[in-house]
Write an enzyme that holds these catalytic residues in place. Structure first.
Site, short mmCIF file in Angstrom:
data_model
loop_
_atom_site.label_atom_id
_atom_site.label_comp_id
_atom_site.label_asym_id
_atom_site.label_seq_id
_atom_site.Cartn_x
_atom_site.Cartn_y
_atom_site.Cartn_z
N ASP A 111 -5.94 29.57 20.19
CA ASP A 111 -5.11 28.39 20.01
C ASP A 111 -3.73 28.79 19.51
OD1 ASP A 111 -4.86 25.59 20.32
OD2 ASP A 111 -5.17 25.28 18.19
N ASN A 118 -3.79 25.95 22.82
CA ASN A 118 -2.41 25.45 22.84
C ASN A 118 -1.40 26.56 23.05
OD1 ASN A 118 -2.76 22.78 20.37
ND2 ASN A 118 -3.33 22.87 22.49
N LYS A 136 2.86 26.77 14.49
CA LYS A 136 2.77 25.31 14.61
C LYS A 136 2.98 24.73 13.21
CE LYS A 136 -0.22 23.28 17.36
NZ LYS A 136 -1.55 22.86 17.88
#
Length: 425
Positions: free
Chosen positions: A233, A268, A273
């Protein structure tokens, strides 16, 4: 007897009282200085026996026996090697750290002779068990050094305790995020640590980040000198966290690539993030690097708060800086001295200047000594610090030298800070 410095990093130090022949320091420590001393050392080995007293590596205890006996201010000293935790299909095999040390007297878990103690939880590639964490840290004031966690059935380490330190640790090939801080975990520090190749078969790679201080994590969590790469991710995921996280001198690269041949892969692929779900999180990231991430290098991700982004380098991500979402009234991002190369930038709702895409000079390949990204996985130095390579270092004639704006807590040489993560001396 004398004090031997074993933990020297970024201004954090701990000292152990041991025999003059050091089992801790070896060649990778310095500065024999007085400080915090351990009251007792429990010697542990992969083949340790619970009937031994753990007085030396000639009579090592088992890790479980040492965990039952240890008290604040004491040290569990691990002989380097692999500590195998047996796997049973459908069952968890978590190690829980539910005791607590004290301020000035943490409980230490450290590998001897600057070696590595690898805790292998033995989960096969496609198998996972909900909440089967490797390390479940519910207690406070633990200090881990030279420890690795691999093949755990869920997160490699799940931290809900506070005032814990992870130095020169690694979390890899786990079935969810490498190290996650959540549910009130506060004032934890992760120093010079790595998280890589973590993947969650439960949701086809959409959950497993390298490091995840997220959701209900508390205040004061900090990452210094860390690397996160090739996780399914994101590298670092601060999703839905209103509490400020500080990231310094850290690297995130090649996240979100389907290394697992998952036909329904859903990772992702962001490097950093920095929020999400409209939570107002005033996070801060400085002197950090993102490259080769599938989605964004540095990502706002619907953070409704202003993020501080100073002296970072972003190269060849899907998008280098993605900060185009709305923020709450009165909130604004702060961008200074950042570099973007070979990908686009979207920054709005920001106080931004002296970046390579606005008032600063535009960056080009000639500004750097090297763009060989294979250098990012060079082994760390013996003391655990990130390797000093030529990657993203500024060339002697770079126009990015002295082109930045002076900022508090950002050191520099010359007349002004350089642009990017690395100051040229």
């Amino acid at each position: 007897m004398k004090y031997l410095n074993c933990f020297i990093s970024t201004g954090l130090a701990a000292f152990f009282l041991v025999n003059s022949t050091s089992v801790l320091a070896a060649d990778c420590s310095s500065d024999l200085t007085s400080g915090i001393s351990t009251k007792r050392i429990y010697y542990v080995a992969p083949n340790g026996n619970s009937s031994n007293n753990g007085s030396s590596f000639n009579a090592p205890m088992s890790f479980s026996a040492a965990m039952a006996a240890v008290n604040p201010g004491e040290l569990i000293l691990l002989k380097p090697g692999t500590y195998t935790i047996p796997y049973t299909q459908g069952k968890g095999n978590t190690i829980t750290f539910n005791k607590s040390g004290k301020d000035g007297a943490p409980i230490y878990v450290a590998a001897a002779n600057c070696g590595r103690a690898v805790f292998d939880f033995s989960f096969p590639d496609s198998q996972w068990v909900q909440a089967s964490y490797g390390f479940y840290v519910t207690g406070d004031y633990w200090y881990f050094k030279g420890v690795e966690v691999t093949r755990a059935g869920y997160q490699g380490a799940y931290v809900i305790g506070s005032h814990n330190t992870f130095e020169n640790t690694a979390f890899h090939h786990n079935r969810n995020t490498g190290l996650e801080i959540n549910n009130g975990g506060s004032y934890n520090t992760v120093i010079n640590s790595d998280a890589y190749r973590n993947y969650d078969p439960k949701k086809n790679g959409s959950m497993a980040d390298g490091f995840g201080p997220k959701q209900k994590q508390g205040p004061g969590n900090r990452f210094v000198g860390c690397r996160a790469w090739e996780n399914s991710d994101d590298g670092f995921d601060l999703f839905d966290s209103p509490q400020k996280v500080v990231i310094e001198n850290s690297w995130a690269f090649r996240n979100g690539i389907n290394y697992w041949n998952d036909s329904a892969f859903a990772g992702n692929g962001n490097g950093f993030k920095l929020g999400g779900n409209q939570a107002v999180g005033n996070h801060r990231i400085t002197r950090s690097v993102a490259f080769g991430n599938v989605s964004k290098g540095f990502d706002q991700n619907n953070n409704a708060g202003g993020v501080t982004v100073i002296n970072n380098t972003s190269y060849k991500n899907g998008i280098n800086y993605g900060f185009g979402s709305n923020v709450q009234s009165g909130q604004k991002h702060y961008f200074r001295n950042n570099v973007s190369l070979s990908a686009s930038v979207t920054v709005s709702n920001a106080d931004a200047k002296s970046n390579s895409w606005d008032t600063g000079p535009a960056a080009s390949a000639s500004d750097f000594v090297s763009l060989d990204t294979s250098l990012a996985t060079v082994s760390r130095d013996n003391d655990g610090t990130l390797p000093e390579t030529s990657l993203f270092r500024l060339s002697a004639n770079s126009k990015l030298i002295n082109a930045g704006t002076k900022e508090s807590n950002i050191s520099y040489s010359g007349s002004a800070p350089d642009l990017g993560a690395f100051e040229r001396n």
